[in-house]
Design a protein around this motif. Sequence first.
Motif, short mmCIF file in Angstrom:
data_model
loop_
_atom_site.label_atom_id
_atom_site.label_comp_id
_atom_site.label_asym_id
_atom_site.label_seq_id
_atom_site.Cartn_x
_atom_site.Cartn_y
_atom_site.Cartn_z
N LEU A 266 -5.20 -1.40 6.38
CA LEU A 266 -5.00 -2.69 7.02
C LEU A 266 -3.91 -2.61 8.08
CD1 LEU A 266 -5.12 -5.18 3.99
CD2 LEU A 266 -6.97 -4.51 5.53
N PRO A 267 -3.96 -3.47 9.09
CA PRO A 267 -2.87 -3.51 10.08
C PRO A 267 -1.54 -3.81 9.41
CG PRO A 267 -4.75 -4.82 10.82
CD PRO A 267 -5.03 -4.44 9.39
N LEU A 268 -0.49 -3.21 9.92
CA LEU A 268 0.85 -3.43 9.39
C LEU A 268 1.69 -4.05 10.50
CD1 LEU A 268 2.58 -2.82 6.83
CD2 LEU A 268 3.36 -0.76 8.01
N TRP A 269 2.51 -5.02 10.14
CA TRP A 269 3.32 -5.70 11.14
C TRP A 269 4.76 -5.78 10.67
CZ3 TRP A 269 0.01 -7.76 7.75
CH2 TRP A 269 0.42 -8.85 6.99
N LEU B 107 -6.83 0.63 -4.03
CA LEU B 107 -6.01 1.85 -4.07
C LEU B 107 -5.68 2.25 -5.50
CD1 LEU B 107 -3.64 1.12 -1.05
CD2 LEU B 107 -5.48 2.81 -1.14
N VAL B 108 -5.42 1.28 -6.36
CA VAL B 108 -5.16 1.59 -7.77
C VAL B 108 -6.43 2.13 -8.43
CG1 VAL B 108 -4.65 0.57 -10.03
CG2 VAL B 108 -3.25 -0.03 -8.04
N VAL B 109 -7.56 1.50 -8.16
CA VAL B 109 -8.84 1.97 -8.71
C VAL B 109 -9.10 3.41 -8.28
CG1 VAL B 109 -11.35 1.69 -8.47
CG2 VAL B 109 -9.91 -0.30 -8.97
N ASP B 110 -8.85 3.70 -7.00
CA ASP B 110 -9.07 5.06 -6.50
C ASP B 110 -8.13 6.05 -7.19
OD1 ASP B 110 -10.95 4.00 -4.81
OD2 ASP B 110 -9.66 4.05 -3.03
N ALA B 111 -6.85 5.65 -7.34
CA ALA B 111 -5.88 6.55 -7.96
C ALA B 111 -6.21 6.81 -9.43
CB ALA B 111 -4.47 5.96 -7.83
N ARG C 45 5.24 5.98 4.91
CA ARG C 45 4.16 6.43 4.03
C ARG C 45 3.39 5.23 3.53
NH1 ARG C 45 4.49 9.57 -0.71
NH2 ARG C 45 6.35 8.45 -1.38
N ARG C 46 2.07 5.25 3.74
CA ARG C 46 1.21 4.19 3.24
C ARG C 46 -0.19 4.75 3.06
NH1 ARG C 46 -1.10 0.94 7.85
NH2 ARG C 46 -1.27 -0.71 6.30
N LEU C 47 -0.91 4.16 2.12
CA LEU C 47 -2.25 4.62 1.79
C LEU C 47 -3.34 3.76 2.38
CD1 LEU C 47 -1.62 5.30 -2.02
CD2 LEU C 47 -1.69 7.00 -0.19
N ASP D 278 0.82 -1.21 0.00
CA ASP D 278 0.00 0.00 0.00
C ASP D 278 0.86 1.27 0.00
OD1 ASP D 278 1.01 -0.12 2.55
OD2 ASP D 278 -0.90 0.15 3.58
N HIS D 279 2.14 1.14 -0.33
CA HIS D 279 3.00 2.32 -0.42
C HIS D 279 2.58 3.15 -1.63
CE1 HIS D 279 6.54 4.84 -1.04
NE2 HIS D 279 6.94 4.52 0.18
N PRO D 280 2.54 4.47 -1.50
CA PRO D 280 2.12 5.30 -2.64
C PRO D 280 2.91 5.03 -3.92
CG PRO D 280 2.24 6.63 -0.66
CD PRO D 280 2.81 5.29 -0.30
N GLY D 281 4.22 4.81 -3.79
CA GLY D 281 5.03 4.55 -4.97
C GLY D 281 4.72 3.22 -5.62
#
Length: 342
Positions: free
Chosen positions: A319-322, A207-211, A314-316, A148-151
């Motif tokens: 979801l939980p991140l571990w 996220l891709v659909v939204d972008a 940076r993340r969009l 889910d990183h923007p890049g």
Amino acid sequence: MQNYDAILLLSFGGPEGPDDVLPFLRNVTRGRGIPDERLAEVAEHYRHFNGVSPLNQWCRDLIPRLRDSLRRFDIHLPVYWGNRNWNPMLVDTVAQMANDGVRHALAIATSAYGSYSSCRQYLDDISAARAAVGERAPQIDKVRHFFDHPGFIEGYLPGIEKALNSITVDDTTRLVFTAHSIPQSMEEYSGPEGARYSDQVTEAGQLVVDALGWKGPWDVVWQSRSGPPSVPWLEPDVNDRLEELDTTTSVVVCPIGFLSDHIEVLWDLDNEAADTARRKGIEYARAATPDIDGPLSDTLAELAAERIQGAPLRRLGKLPLWDPREEGCCPARQAPPRPKTE
């Protein structure tokens, strides 16, 4: 923040000629007792490309770009490269790092997701390589998952837009996101509840659909399953989904589970899925994986900067991140079947 003295690009590896294919597949399936007769069937996919996977050359091309991106983040560390299944083998790279005096390295795996095969297996291979090298082996940590990183998300947009421009787009046109299928038993242990592998892939697709600002229909499907039919894997398969699309005139398939063009992308999508769509009368285009000259190398360098410099994360996604350094990250459940995937 951590003190590191090297970066390790960690990848799957792939054959680079016809004579490499069967030994490579034996490495991929080691410990599973799969006979050469079955491997020979899979090898035929590689024969269509003269026995060459694009992955090793992709890594060679990425390394100088990654070095440049690291320097832009004021990270001036040597970059090593090791593979799980083909030369340069990880154990040889770890031995070279030890010989060069590296004591603490940060690994960047060419897989954005968390699951047994896309995370834990890399961690296990690191542990095995360090054990083989012995006391001189450096400590090796792995960067976080970055689906889910923007890049990462940005990297898929040009390929989808180009694919959409190559077909007739109407109200029935669908975006179809694919990732490598995994066994259901592996899915159950691929992350915290609500953030399992399939959830991660679905969030990346959203996220891709939204972008893109895409307003049409879209799906997340799976590809490249292997193993006995009696073992349940994530479904639907991309071909099965295409078979169901009776009112769809055109589709764009985006391999969001892959950073580069693996054999699975070239064969399973550019051949098998394309043939299914053609037979159904559906106009078909496959979106390219992220351009190596796009935001990818900066994304990987930024992941390193998070760990080395304490740069902002940076993340969009939601979801939980571990942390892959945590004990029990992406565990295996009773040695589940390992998918054949680059």
